[in-house]
Design a protein around this motif. Structure first.
Motif, mmCIF file in Angstrom:
data_model
loop_
_atom_site.group_PDB
_atom_site.id
_atom_site.type_symbol
_atom_site.label_atom_id
_atom_site.label_comp_id
_atom_site.label_asym_id
_atom_site.label_seq_id
_atom_site.Cartn_x
_atom_site.Cartn_y
_atom_site.Cartn_z
ATOM 1 N N ILE A 195 2.718 10.686 -6.634
ATOM 2 C CA ILE A 195 3.461 11.235 -7.415
ATOM 3 C C ILE A 195 3.006 11.589 -8.914
ATOM 4 O O ILE A 195 3.033 12.599 -9.294
ATOM 5 C CB ILE A 195 4.886 10.566 -7.501
ATOM 6 C CG1 ILE A 195 5.581 10.650 -6.197
ATOM 7 C CG2 ILE A 195 5.690 11.248 -8.474
ATOM 8 C CD1 ILE A 195 5.907 11.932 -5.640
ATOM 9 N N ARG A 196 2.415 10.422 -9.289
ATOM 10 C CA ARG A 196 1.691 10.538 -10.776
ATOM 11 C C ARG A 196 0.665 11.790 -10.789
ATOM 12 O O ARG A 196 0.667 12.447 -11.768
ATOM 13 C CB ARG A 196 1.014 9.399 -11.000
ATOM 14 C CG ARG A 196 0.469 9.354 -12.158
ATOM 15 C CD ARG A 196 -0.304 7.855 -12.469
ATOM 16 N NE ARG A 196 0.780 6.943 -12.815
ATOM 17 C CZ ARG A 196 0.657 5.647 -12.974
ATOM 18 N NH1 ARG A 196 -0.530 4.864 -12.635
ATOM 19 N NH2 ARG A 196 1.816 4.792 -12.931
ATOM 20 N N LEU A 197 -0.017 11.872 -9.732
ATOM 21 C CA LEU A 197 -1.118 13.094 -9.480
ATOM 22 C C LEU A 197 -0.618 14.517 -9.350
ATOM 23 O O LEU A 197 -1.145 15.458 -9.491
ATOM 24 C CB LEU A 197 -2.031 12.652 -8.488
ATOM 25 C CG LEU A 197 -2.920 11.566 -8.444
ATOM 26 C CD1 LEU A 197 -3.531 11.132 -7.278
ATOM 27 C CD2 LEU A 197 -4.062 12.078 -9.760
ATOM 28 N N ASN A 232 3.217 17.061 -3.820
ATOM 29 C CA ASN A 232 4.398 17.321 -3.269
ATOM 30 C C ASN A 232 5.389 16.215 -2.809
ATOM 31 O O ASN A 232 4.877 15.388 -2.193
ATOM 32 C CB ASN A 232 4.469 18.368 -2.348
ATOM 33 C CG ASN A 232 5.679 18.558 -1.603
ATOM 34 O OD1 ASN A 232 6.256 17.649 -0.792
ATOM 35 N ND2 ASN A 232 6.266 19.984 -1.645
ATOM 36 N N PRO A 233 6.594 15.677 -3.311
ATOM 37 C CA PRO A 233 7.306 14.463 -3.212
ATOM 38 C C PRO A 233 7.530 14.350 -1.672
ATOM 39 O O PRO A 233 7.386 12.979 -1.240
ATOM 40 C CB PRO A 233 8.805 14.689 -3.844
ATOM 41 C CG PRO A 233 8.304 15.690 -5.118
ATOM 42 C CD PRO A 233 7.291 16.786 -4.624
ATOM 43 N N ILE A 234 7.976 15.338 -0.661
ATOM 44 C CA ILE A 234 7.894 15.127 0.598
ATOM 45 C C ILE A 234 6.498 14.658 1.314
ATOM 46 O O ILE A 234 6.475 13.869 2.201
ATOM 47 C CB ILE A 234 8.447 16.501 1.352
ATOM 48 C CG1 ILE A 234 9.903 16.559 0.758
ATOM 49 C CG2 ILE A 234 8.522 16.282 2.531
ATOM 50 C CD1 ILE A 234 10.601 18.052 1.191
ATOM 51 N N GLY A 238 0.671 -1.245 -0.046
ATOM 52 C CA GLY A 238 0.021 0.023 0.144
ATOM 53 C C GLY A 238 0.932 1.164 -0.079
ATOM 54 O O GLY A 238 0.528 1.901 -0.704
ATOM 55 N N ALA A 239 1.773 1.232 0.682
ATOM 56 C CA ALA A 239 2.798 2.577 0.816
ATOM 57 C C ALA A 239 3.433 2.736 -0.633
ATOM 58 O O ALA A 239 3.260 3.974 -1.025
ATOM 59 C CB ALA A 239 4.020 2.160 1.587
ATOM 60 N N GLU A 240 3.687 1.844 -1.312
ATOM 61 C CA GLU A 240 4.524 1.845 -2.687
ATOM 62 C C GLU A 240 3.354 2.272 -3.660
ATOM 63 O O GLU A 240 3.594 3.285 -4.417
ATOM 64 C CB GLU A 240 4.845 0.322 -3.171
ATOM 65 C CG GLU A 240 5.285 0.330 -4.491
ATOM 66 C CD GLU A 240 5.619 -0.928 -5.071
ATOM 67 O OE1 GLU A 240 6.172 -1.139 -6.012
ATOM 68 O OE2 GLU A 240 5.166 -1.910 -4.530
ATOM 69 N N ARG A 241 2.204 1.652 -3.550
ATOM 70 C CA ARG A 241 1.006 1.861 -4.570
ATOM 71 C C ARG A 241 0.313 3.661 -4.302
ATOM 72 O O ARG A 241 0.309 4.286 -5.292
ATOM 73 C CB ARG A 241 -0.251 1.193 -4.445
ATOM 74 C CG ARG A 241 -0.110 -0.204 -4.966
ATOM 75 C CD ARG A 241 -1.376 -1.081 -4.772
ATOM 76 N NE ARG A 241 -0.867 -2.228 -5.159
ATOM 77 C CZ ARG A 241 -1.505 -3.462 -4.900
ATOM 78 N NH1 ARG A 241 -2.722 -3.191 -3.912
ATOM 79 N NH2 ARG A 241 -1.441 -4.580 -5.732
#
Length: 170
Positions: free
Chosen positions: A92-94, A97-99, A83-86
């Motif tokens: 990120i795709r949407l 903010n990466p942080i 779930g964390a990966e998905r």
């Protein structure tokens, strides 16, 4: 101003696939609980609500002979990892903010200790409230994953929660 809203997440086909698999009503309830707990503990309510919404998107359906096998799930499940990966990839795709995306993914990773060999993990405050939010909505035998909500009502609930978050940010 938020980069990604709950509605942006909710309407994405990947989120729809996994939220419906793990229980949309449960995901929305946990998002609401996480929002309230985040507010109470003076944490970022946007991040809390997103982690709450996406916390179970790593669930795999553990079936044996055509029936859900709760014992098999408890023994073999690693849904927080998946779930964390998905969630991270989706956020990120949407355009999140990466942080924030990483923070949300880590809250999802540590929302339960069911996959860990020991129960001695030290969580950040955000990770702890996502855990509490999930626990507030749990039902015996995993039945919270089977409550239903129709799409229109679910969407309205997501919009309302987005509005609450936006009001807090104003």
């Amino acid at each position: 101003m938020r980069d990604v809203t709950l509605l942006n997440i909710f309407e994405h086909h990947i989120a729809q696939k996994y939220l419906n698999r793990s229980g949309l009503a449960h995901a929305i309830a946990v998002a609401y609980h996480a929002f309230h707990l985040g507010k109470e503990h003076q944490l970022d309510i946007d991040i809390a609500a997103k982690a709450g919404l996406l916390h179970d998107m790593g669930h795999y359906t553990w079936y044996k002979n055509g029936k859900w096998d709760y014992d098999l799930y408890k023994q073999n499940d690693i849904h927080p990892i998946k779930g964390a990966e998905r969630a991270h990839k989706l956020l990120i795709r949407l355009g999140e903010n990466p942080i924030k995306a990483k923070t949300i993914a880590l809250a999802i990773l540590f929302h339960t200790d069911s996959f860990l060999p020991s129960n001695d993990i030290i969580r950040t405050p955000l990770q702890q409230i996502v855990k509490w939010a999930d626990e507030r909505d749990e039902e015996e035998g995993g039945m919270h994953h089977y409550r239903t909500i129709d799409y229109v009502r679910a969407r309205q609930s997501i919009i309302r929660l987005d509005q609450w978050i936006d009001r807090e940010y104003d």
